[in-house]
Design a protein around this motif. Structure first.
Motif, PDB file in Angstrom:
ATOM      1  N   ALA A  76       0.864  -1.187   0.000  1.00  0.00           N
ATOM      2  CA  ALA A  76       0.000   0.000   0.000  1.00  0.00           C
ATOM      3  C   ALA A  76       0.894   1.228   0.000  1.00  0.00           C
ATOM      4  O   ALA A  76       1.990   1.214   0.577  1.00  0.00           O
ATOM      5  CB  ALA A  76      -0.921  -0.001   1.218  1.00  0.00           C
ATOM      6  N   GLN A 124       2.725  -0.798   9.268  1.00  0.00           N
ATOM      7  CA  GLN A 124       1.291  -0.901   9.011  1.00  0.00           C
ATOM      8  C   GLN A 124       0.763   0.465   8.589  1.00  0.00           C
ATOM      9  O   GLN A 124       1.109   1.495   9.166  1.00  0.00           O
ATOM     10  CB  GLN A 124       0.564  -1.381  10.270  1.00  0.00           C
ATOM     11  N   TYR A 170      -5.633   3.283   8.567  1.00  0.00           N
ATOM     12  CA  TYR A 170      -6.869   3.359   7.776  1.00  0.00           C
ATOM     13  C   TYR A 170      -7.970   4.003   8.614  1.00  0.00           C
ATOM     14  O   TYR A 170      -8.005   3.866   9.849  1.00  0.00           O
ATOM     15  CB  TYR A 170      -7.312   1.959   7.333  1.00  0.00           C
ATOM     16  N   ASN A 171      -8.880   4.710   7.923  1.00  0.00           N
ATOM     17  CA  ASN A 171      -9.994   5.342   8.631  1.00  0.00           C
ATOM     18  C   ASN A 171     -11.207   4.417   8.668  1.00  0.00           C
ATOM     19  O   ASN A 171     -11.150   3.268   8.189  1.00  0.00           O
ATOM     20  CB  ASN A 171     -10.354   6.688   8.001  1.00  0.00           C
ATOM     21  N   GLY A 230     -12.353   2.499   5.622  1.00  0.00           N
ATOM     22  CA  GLY A 230     -11.443   1.544   5.025  1.00  0.00           C
ATOM     23  C   GLY A 230     -10.452   2.162   4.064  1.00  0.00           C
ATOM     24  O   GLY A 230      -9.777   1.441   3.317  1.00  0.00           O
ATOM     25  N   LYS A 231     -10.351   3.483   4.081  1.00  0.00           N
ATOM     26  CA  LYS A 231      -9.403   4.164   3.209  1.00  0.00           C
ATOM     27  C   LYS A 231      -8.166   4.575   4.007  1.00  0.00           C
ATOM     28  O   LYS A 231      -8.228   4.714   5.238  1.00  0.00           O
ATOM     29  CB  LYS A 231     -10.047   5.407   2.587  1.00  0.00           C
ATOM     30  N   ILE A 232      -7.053   4.759   3.305  1.00  0.00           N
ATOM     31  CA  ILE A 232      -5.837   5.215   3.982  1.00  0.00           C
ATOM     32  C   ILE A 232      -6.126   6.526   4.703  1.00  0.00           C
ATOM     33  O   ILE A 232      -6.704   7.454   4.127  1.00  0.00           O
ATOM     34  CB  ILE A 232      -4.696   5.390   2.972  1.00  0.00           C
ATOM     35  N   ASP A 233      -5.742   6.600   5.955  1.00  0.00           N
ATOM     36  CA  ASP A 233      -6.003   7.797   6.773  1.00  0.00           C
ATOM     37  C   ASP A 233      -4.947   8.860   6.478  1.00  0.00           C
ATOM     38  O   ASP A 233      -3.903   8.925   7.129  1.00  0.00           O
ATOM     39  CB  ASP A 233      -5.997   7.423   8.252  1.00  0.00           C
ATOM     40  N   ARG A 234      -5.225   9.673   5.481  1.00  0.00           N
ATOM     41  CA  ARG A 234      -4.264  10.687   5.062  1.00  0.00           C
ATOM     42  C   ARG A 234      -4.140  11.805   6.096  1.00  0.00           C
ATOM     43  O   ARG A 234      -3.087  12.441   6.199  1.00  0.00           O
ATOM     44  CB  ARG A 234      -4.655  11.251   3.694  1.00  0.00           C
TER      45      ARG A 234
END
Length: 503
Positions: A435, A482, A485-486, A489-493
């Motif tokens: 990822a 690791q 993720y928020n 289910g998306k990457i927690d930018r």
């Protein structure tokens, strides 16, 4: 009534046929030769390419053959697509697959690349047909079908899905730009332009058409000189350069080198910069070295035919002071909308939107992206009127617009508009990457790649050199055990920005 930018070339060649139009480190071409060679190559193209408006792909090196090929495509009623021969092979082939161009023109210097591509694409050397006979009747018949809204060029930029976007610009937009720019910059046949922007970058459109319309001479600066600012200044002095239309990053580079502390360019009359925010300390260094030159800050996406706003610098700015992008160029309107597409209150920030004849037709073979970016003007309910949503946040103060930031994942880095999503697509295509997310540190003008996987950062950086152009390369790589993720289910930018950028 003028319908084609070729009318600029015809008028200038008739008036200044023996004058140098473009010069590179190996040779030069006069206006008369530019017209003649383009008509010869255009005659060959007209027999090869049956339909008007067809895009002609051109591997655009920093040489005089590139303008010859551009004009040849127009001579036969087609449009040209300048492509960077140095771009990663995967990206180049992605663009060629989109275009399905019946011919791909290249300069002699690209013979090795042409040999590698020839089994898949219809490669043809430019110089092989610049001595062919001119078919006046065929060219006249093709030109008779051209109207001013026909495409003149397609420039490909970064795309968020990993597929580059081809922006289709037309003759009327370029003619509007050329008319306004020649007046605003006071360009004449006495000017010598120092070309910095490569021909596949939209900033070069200004050099190309100021040369052809006004009868100026364009000196194509060797790329290597930008690594040696002292030699660059010597080159500009040797050529008697009077005008620079540069990417802001190149302007900053020269100022930051310190070369202007004890050197100047006495012939320089005007400097026009655009592509990213102009920094006050660097502007001051130039103005102190060449105080009599005019300095103009420009703003505009490729989708609006290069420039949409301009500001003539007439005072000093403090180091922490923002320099405005100014007011709308002629025949364009700038305005701000909120998230609901309503005009913002005076002094409030909003998304900068643009209307006018300079708006491109849209994105080549991509109606969905075109419909999302080129929308009906919500302020005009009585008839359809198009505007372009730039994605840039700005504010208007005292009649001047100031750029604030990007609204989405598109950034400005090294003078290029880049979709971080395209870099992420390339990252996910590398072995050992599970990822990945890209962040932009605007203050330091650098791209940070955060990823998980088995590949080492140095190996990933090496692999990315083959996947994206140099200006899209991440500057830093951070490997995590690791990825956060928020709840969706998306990457927690947001978390990544807080950790790595302190935002």
């Amino acid at each position: 009534m003028q319908r084609s930018v070729l009318e600029y070339l015809e008028a200038t060649a008739a008036r200044l046929g023996d004058k140098t139009a473009f010069a590179d480190e190996h040779g030069a071409v006069t206006f008369g030769e530019l017209e003649e060679r383009s008509r010869r190559l255009g005659s060959w193209l007209a027999r090869k390419v049956p339909d008007n408006g067809t895009p002609i792909a051109i591997l655009a090196d920093r040489c005089v053959n590139s303008p010859v090929a551009f004009m040849a495509a127009l001579q036969c009623g087609c449009c040209y697509v300048p492509l960077d021969p140095q771009m990663p092979r995967q990206r180049l082939e992605s663009i060629l697959e989109q275009l399905e161009s019946p011919v791909v023109l290249y300069d002699d210097a690209q013979e090795k690349l042409a040999a590698e591509l020839r089994d898949r694409y219809p490669l043809e050397r430019i110089s092989a047909h610049t001595a062919d006979p001119v078919d006046d009747a065929l060219l006249a018949a093709r030109r008779a079908l051209v109207v001013d809204t026909d495409p003149v060029y397609i420039i490909f930029t970064s795309g968020s899905t990993g597929v580059p976007k081809g922006i289709v610009c037309h003759h009327r937009g370029v003619m509007d730009l050329a008319q306004w720019l020649s007046e605003a910059g006071q360009f004449t046949e006495g000017d010598t332009l120092g070309n910095q922007a490569p021909f596949y970058f939209d900033g070069s459109v200004k050099d190309l058409y100021m040369t052809i319309k006004c009868g100026a001479t364009c000196e194509i600066i060797p790329k290597k000189l930008f690594m040696f600012p002292k030699l660059l200044v010597e080159f500009l002095n040797e050529k008697g350069v009077t005008a620079l239309q540069w990417a802001t990053s190149a302007f900053h580079l020269v100022a930051a080198s310190g070369v202007l502390a004890d050197r100047s360019i006495p012939t320089l009359q005007k400097v026009l910069v655009g592509g990213e925010a102009l920094r006050a300390p660097d502007l001051r260094a130039w103005r102190q070295a060449m105080p009599d030159a005019a300095y103009i800050n420009l703003y505009g996406p490729t989708e609006t035919t290069v420039d949409a706003a301009w500001y003539r610098v007439e005072r000093d700015f403090d180091d922490n002071e923002s320099i405005p992008i100014g007011r709308a160029c002629a025949n364009k309107e700038l305005f701000l909308l909120d998230e609901a597409l309503r005009p913002v209150a005076p002094g409030e920030p909003g998304e900068l939107c643009i209307r006018g004849t300079g708006l491109a037709h849209g994105y080549y073979r991509d109606p969905e992206k075109t419909a999302a970016a080129f929308i009906r003007d919500p302020r005009c309910p009585h008839y359809p009127r198009r505007i372009y949503r730039t994605g840039d946040m700005a504010v208007e103060r005292n009649g001047l617009f100031y750029f604030l930031s990007r609204r989405d994942g598109q950034i400005k880095h090294m003078g290029y508009r880049i979709e971080l999503g395209e870099i992420e697509v390339a990252l996910h295509g590398q072995d050992g990457v599970e990822a990945a997310a890209c962040l932009f540190d605007e203050g330091r003008d650098r791209i940070l790649c955060v990823y998980t996987g088995s590949v080492e950062p140095m190996e990933l950086a090496k692999a990315m050199r083959r996947a994206v152009p140099k200006y899209m390369m991440p500057n830093l790589y951070e490997r995590l055990e690791q990825m956060p993720y928020n709840g969706n289910g998306k990457i927690d930018r947001v978390q990544l920005k807080a950790r790595f950028l302190g935002q």
